[in-house]
Design an enzyme around this catalytic site. Structure first.
Site, PDB file in Angstrom:
ATOM      1  N   TYR A  11      15.904  -8.771  -3.827  1.00 56.33           N
ATOM      2  CA  TYR A  11      15.198  -9.518  -4.889  1.00 56.33           C
ATOM      3  C   TYR A  11      16.138  -9.843  -6.060  1.00 56.33           C
ATOM      4  CZ  TYR A  11      12.189  -9.605  -9.104  1.00 56.33           C
ATOM      5  OH  TYR A  11      11.616  -9.885 -10.308  1.00 56.33           O
ATOM      6  N   ILE A  12      16.759  -8.825  -6.631  1.00 57.31           N
ATOM      7  CA  ILE A  12      17.622  -9.090  -7.794  1.00 57.31           C
ATOM      8  C   ILE A  12      18.939  -9.714  -7.336  1.00 57.31           C
ATOM      9  CG2 ILE A  12      18.838  -8.059  -9.757  1.00 57.31           C
ATOM     10  CD1 ILE A  12      16.674  -5.857  -9.774  1.00 57.31           C
ATOM     11  N   GLY A  36      16.113  -6.240   2.214  1.00 57.84           N
ATOM     12  CA  GLY A  36      16.349  -7.628   1.822  1.00 57.84           C
ATOM     13  C   GLY A  36      15.936  -8.605   2.916  1.00 57.84           C
ATOM     14  N   SER A 115      19.865   2.115 -13.576  1.00 53.34           N
ATOM     15  CA  SER A 115      18.407   2.046 -13.724  1.00 53.34           C
ATOM     16  C   SER A 115      17.914   2.848 -14.912  1.00 53.34           C
ATOM     17  CB  SER A 115      17.767   2.591 -12.448  1.00 53.34           C
ATOM     18  OG  SER A 115      16.394   2.791 -12.644  1.00 53.34           O
ATOM     19  N   TYR A 139      16.243   9.427  -6.798  1.00 51.77           N
ATOM     20  CA  TYR A 139      16.680   8.048  -7.084  1.00 51.77           C
ATOM     21  C   TYR A 139      17.418   7.980  -8.426  1.00 51.77           C
ATOM     22  CZ  TYR A 139      16.490   3.220  -8.640  1.00 51.77           C
ATOM     23  OH  TYR A 139      16.836   1.991  -9.144  1.00 51.77           O
ATOM     24  N   LYS A 143      21.516   7.247  -9.227  1.00 51.17           N
ATOM     25  CA  LYS A 143      22.068   6.185 -10.092  1.00 51.17           C
ATOM     26  C   LYS A 143      23.016   6.781 -11.136  1.00 51.17           C
ATOM     27  CE  LYS A 143      20.279   2.519  -8.329  1.00 51.17           C
ATOM     28  NZ  LYS A 143      21.099   1.403  -7.849  1.00 51.17           N
ATOM     29  N   PHE A 167      15.597  -2.142 -16.761  1.00 47.93           N
ATOM     30  CA  PHE A 167      14.242  -1.620 -16.950  1.00 47.93           C
ATOM     31  C   PHE A 167      13.354  -2.324 -15.915  1.00 47.93           C
ATOM     32  CE2 PHE A 167      14.623   1.589 -20.145  1.00 47.93           C
ATOM     33  CZ  PHE A 167      15.985   1.518 -20.331  1.00 47.93           C
ATOM     34  N   ASN A 168      12.122  -2.635 -16.186  1.00 46.46           N
ATOM     35  CA  ASN A 168      11.257  -3.148 -15.115  1.00 46.46           C
ATOM     36  C   ASN A 168      11.538  -4.630 -14.899  1.00 46.46           C
ATOM     37  OD1 ASN A 168       9.191  -0.784 -14.601  1.00 46.46           O
ATOM     38  ND2 ASN A 168       9.654  -0.941 -16.790  1.00 46.46           N
ATOM     39  N   LEU A 185       4.524  -3.029  -9.947  1.00 48.61           N
ATOM     40  CA  LEU A 185       3.232  -3.516 -10.452  1.00 48.61           C
ATOM     41  C   LEU A 185       2.996  -5.005 -10.154  1.00 48.61           C
ATOM     42  CD1 LEU A 185       0.654  -3.026 -12.103  1.00 48.61           C
ATOM     43  CD2 LEU A 185       1.978  -3.524 -14.167  1.00 48.61           C
ATOM     44  N   ILE A 201      -5.909   0.075 -12.448  1.00 47.74           N
ATOM     45  CA  ILE A 201      -5.050   0.657 -13.485  1.00 47.74           C
ATOM     46  C   ILE A 201      -5.056   2.167 -13.293  1.00 47.74           C
ATOM     47  CG2 ILE A 201      -4.751   1.054 -15.953  1.00 47.74           C
ATOM     48  CD1 ILE A 201      -6.048  -1.633 -16.507  1.00 47.74           C
ATOM     49  N   ARG A 277      -0.953   8.554 -12.479  1.00 43.75           N
ATOM     50  CA  ARG A 277      -0.132   9.035 -11.356  1.00 43.75           C
ATOM     51  C   ARG A 277       0.866  10.056 -11.893  1.00 43.75           C
ATOM     52  NH1 ARG A 277       0.946   3.371  -8.471  1.00 43.75           N
ATOM     53  NH2 ARG A 277       1.465   2.917 -10.617  1.00 43.75           N
TER      54      ARG A 277
HETATM   55  N1  LIG Z   1      13.700  -3.894  -9.221  1.00 47.64           N
HETATM   56  C1  LIG Z   1      13.845  -3.147 -10.328  1.00 47.64           C
HETATM   57  O1  LIG Z   1      12.973  -3.175 -11.226  1.00 47.64           O
HETATM   58  C2  LIG Z   1      15.084  -2.308 -10.522  1.00 47.64           C
HETATM   59  C3  LIG Z   1      15.162  -1.502 -11.671  1.00 47.64           C
HETATM   60  C4  LIG Z   1      16.297  -0.714 -11.850  1.00 47.64           C
HETATM   61  C5  LIG Z   1      17.348  -0.767 -10.948  1.00 47.64           C
HETATM   62  N2  LIG Z   1      17.234  -1.531  -9.838  1.00 47.64           N
HETATM   63  C6  LIG Z   1      18.355  -1.525  -8.877  1.00 47.64           C
HETATM   64  O2  LIG Z   1      18.762  -2.841  -8.627  1.00 47.64           O
HETATM   65  C7  LIG Z   1      19.253  -2.965  -7.284  1.00 47.64           C
HETATM   66  C8  LIG Z   1      18.570  -4.127  -6.587  1.00 47.64           C
HETATM   67  O3  LIG Z   1      17.165  -3.910  -6.629  1.00 47.64           O
HETATM   68  P1  LIG Z   1      16.130  -4.909  -5.977  1.00 47.64           P
HETATM   69  O4  LIG Z   1      14.878  -4.815  -6.767  1.00 47.64           O
HETATM   70  O5  LIG Z   1      16.749  -6.246  -5.757  1.00 47.64           O
HETATM   71  O6  LIG Z   1      15.891  -4.163  -4.585  1.00 47.64           O
HETATM   72  P2  LIG Z   1      15.926  -4.724  -3.092  1.00 47.64           P
HETATM   73  O7  LIG Z   1      15.462  -3.604  -2.231  1.00 47.64           O
HETATM   74  O8  LIG Z   1      15.195  -6.021  -3.015  1.00 47.64           O
HETATM   75  O9  LIG Z   1      17.469  -5.002  -2.878  1.00 47.64           O
HETATM   76  C9  LIG Z   1      18.385  -4.033  -2.403  1.00 47.64           C
HETATM   77  C10 LIG Z   1      19.199  -4.702  -1.319  1.00 47.64           C
HETATM   78  O10 LIG Z   1      20.212  -3.835  -0.875  1.00 47.64           O
HETATM   79  C11 LIG Z   1      20.206  -3.792   0.546  1.00 47.64           C
HETATM   80  N3  LIG Z   1      20.744  -2.466   0.867  1.00 47.64           N
HETATM   81  C12 LIG Z   1      20.213  -1.263   0.523  1.00 47.64           C
HETATM   82  N4  LIG Z   1      21.026  -0.264   0.871  1.00 47.64           N
HETATM   83  C13 LIG Z   1      22.116  -0.839   1.461  1.00 47.64           C
HETATM   84  C14 LIG Z   1      23.321  -0.330   1.990  1.00 47.64           C
HETATM   85  N5  LIG Z   1      23.592   0.990   1.976  1.00 47.64           N
HETATM   86  N6  LIG Z   1      24.216  -1.209   2.517  1.00 47.64           N
HETATM   87  C15 LIG Z   1      23.966  -2.540   2.499  1.00 47.64           C
HETATM   88  N7  LIG Z   1      22.858  -3.073   1.992  1.00 47.64           N
HETATM   89  C16 LIG Z   1      21.930  -2.240   1.475  1.00 47.64           C
HETATM   90  C17 LIG Z   1      18.787  -4.066   0.962  1.00 47.64           C
HETATM   91  O11 LIG Z   1      18.646  -4.616   2.244  1.00 47.64           O
HETATM   92  C18 LIG Z   1      18.346  -5.061  -0.108  1.00 47.64           C
HETATM   93  O12 LIG Z   1      18.621  -6.396   0.254  1.00 47.64           O
HETATM   94  C19 LIG Z   1      18.980  -1.614  -6.604  1.00 47.64           C
HETATM   95  O13 LIG Z   1      20.183  -0.873  -6.585  1.00 47.64           O
HETATM   96  C20 LIG Z   1      17.961  -0.962  -7.518  1.00 47.64           C
HETATM   97  O14 LIG Z   1      18.060   0.428  -7.487  1.00 47.64           O
HETATM   98  C21 LIG Z   1      16.132  -2.305  -9.600  1.00 47.64           C
END
Ligand SMILES: NC(=O)c1ccc[n+]([C@@H]2O[C@H](COP(=O)([O-])OP(=O)(O)OC[C@H]3O[C@@H](n4cnc5c(N)ncnc54)[C@H](O)[C@@H]3O)[C@@H](O)[C@H]2O)c1
Length: 317
Positions: A11-12, A36, A115, A139, A143, A167-168, A185, A201, A277
């Site tokens: 996603y990110i 992903g 995170s 988790y 990080k 953050f979120n 959420l 909620i 929760r």
């Molecule tokens: N979404 C949030 O609100 C949030 C908040 C804080 C931190 N993060 C961090 O940001 C990063 C991206 O988050 P996201 O929301 O896009 O999550 P996501 O699950 O959509 O993306 C993670 C990607 O990494 C790939 N992946 C996971 N482990 C792997 C590995 N060992 N080797 C190769 N590929 C791997 C997955 O297939 C996925 O495409 C993560 O590290 C997450 O911990 C996200």
């Protein structure tokens, strides 16, 4: 200039890939598609489907690369309590594998996805980078260890790095890319409303103005742009802080998110209410001033705009 985006099919990561390309930086993606989606990787972007534990694949992906944005990871904090070894393997061992390959290839720039989870349940009204980390899940711990790995590797080698504590992260900057997390959420609300169900909620007795928990929500497109700024700064030899909070400084309650969802979707619903929760903090809001100073970080979306972009991208059938 070419950067490798680990987790670029997530996603990110998919937003980071787009932000880099929009800024004229070429991108290579490595992702094992554990969470992903291949279709999130834009046409024309070289894609290595592999886990970072596969050192040979990582070395292949690093060919001709100037720096790395490391987003790949297992991000489900709650699940990490049940699956600590999986979490550490994917987030710590895999990062060691990446850093080894980078050292071999003499690639010296890295931006890491950290995170808010490193803070646990902060006592500070507004979290700053000086707030003491106190992670409360494997988790969050993984990080923080990632940040320590960078600190220690930088002390021993030429590595230049920064860690961005998200953050979120919500919304969408591209209608074809969405957050598919079953635990966040916004996707939960989008999913239930799409199915004609009513969101719940959890916790209405928090010590907050409306009794529901208050968090700091940032838009993924703004977040992605901060990575470009970090990459450009590292490339130009500028020293960055070891960590930056990417928070907006503004708290939004779960009830306010539900109100935004009602306004944006036009679906008239009254959320059901359940107990808190375990471990859900009442309030986590972060100051992003340091990132604004060094990375031009700005959260430019209102809550309604954040929800609207998430809703627009949400697959509805
Ligand atoms: N979404 C949030 O609100 C949030 C908040 C804080 C931190 N993060 C961090 O940001 C990063 C991206 O988050 P996201 O929301 O896009 O999550 P996501 O699950 O959509 O993306 C993670 C990607 O990494 C790939 N992946 C996971 N482990 C792997 C590995 N060992 N080797 C190769 N590929 C791997 C997955 O297939 C996925 O495409 C993560 O590290 C997450 O911990 C996200």
């Amino acid at each position: 200039m070419t950067w490798l985006v680990t987790g670029g099919a997530g996603y990110i990561g998919a937003h980071v890939v787009r932000a880099f390309r929009n800024d004229g930086i070429d991108v290579v993606v490595i992702d094992d598609l554990s969470s992903g989606k291949a279709e999130f990787v834009p046409d024309g972007v070289p894609f290595v489907r592999a886990n970072l534990l596969d050192g040979a694949a990582v070395r292949e992906a690093l060919e001709g690369v100037d720096g790395v944005v490391h987003l790949a990871g297992f991000k489900y904090a709650g699940v990490s309590v049940q699956r600590p070894l999986h979490t550490y393997t994917q987030n710590v061992t895999a990062m060691v594998s990446l850093l080894e390959a980078m050292a071999d290839k003499e690639i010296r720039n890295l931006v890491f996805s950290s995170s808010a989870g490193v803070y646990g349940t902060p006592k500070d009204e507004v979290v700053t980078e000086d707030t003491a980390p106190d992670p409360q899940s494997p988790y969050g711990e993984s990080k923080l260890i990632g940040e320590w790995l960078l600190r220690d590797q930088a002390a021993a080698t030429e590595l230049h790095h920064t860690s961005l504590r998200y953050f979120n992260v919500v919304g969408s900057g591209d209608p074809t890319v969405y957050d598919a997390s079953p635990y966040n959420l916004f996707p939960i609300v989008c999913d239930l409303l799409t199915q004609g169900k009513v969101p719940q909620i959890y916790g209405t007795d928090h010590p907050t103005p409306d009794g529901t928990s208050v968090k700091d929500y940032v838009h993924v497109a703004d977040l992605a742009r901060a990575h470009v700024a970090a990459a450009r700064a590292l490339e130009s030899g500028k020293t960055l802080e070891p960590v930056y909070n990417l928070g907006s400084g503004t708290g939004t309650s779960v009830r306010e998110i539900m109100d935004a969802a009602r306004r944006v979707t036009g679906i008239d619903f009254t959320p059901t209410e359940g107990p808190r929760r375990p471990g859900d903090p009442s309030r986590v809001v972060a100051n992003g001033d340091l990132a604004t100073r060094d990375l031009g970080w700005q959260n430019t979306f209102s809550v309604d705009e954040m929800f609207a972009t998430a809703w627009e991208a949400w697959p509805k059938n």
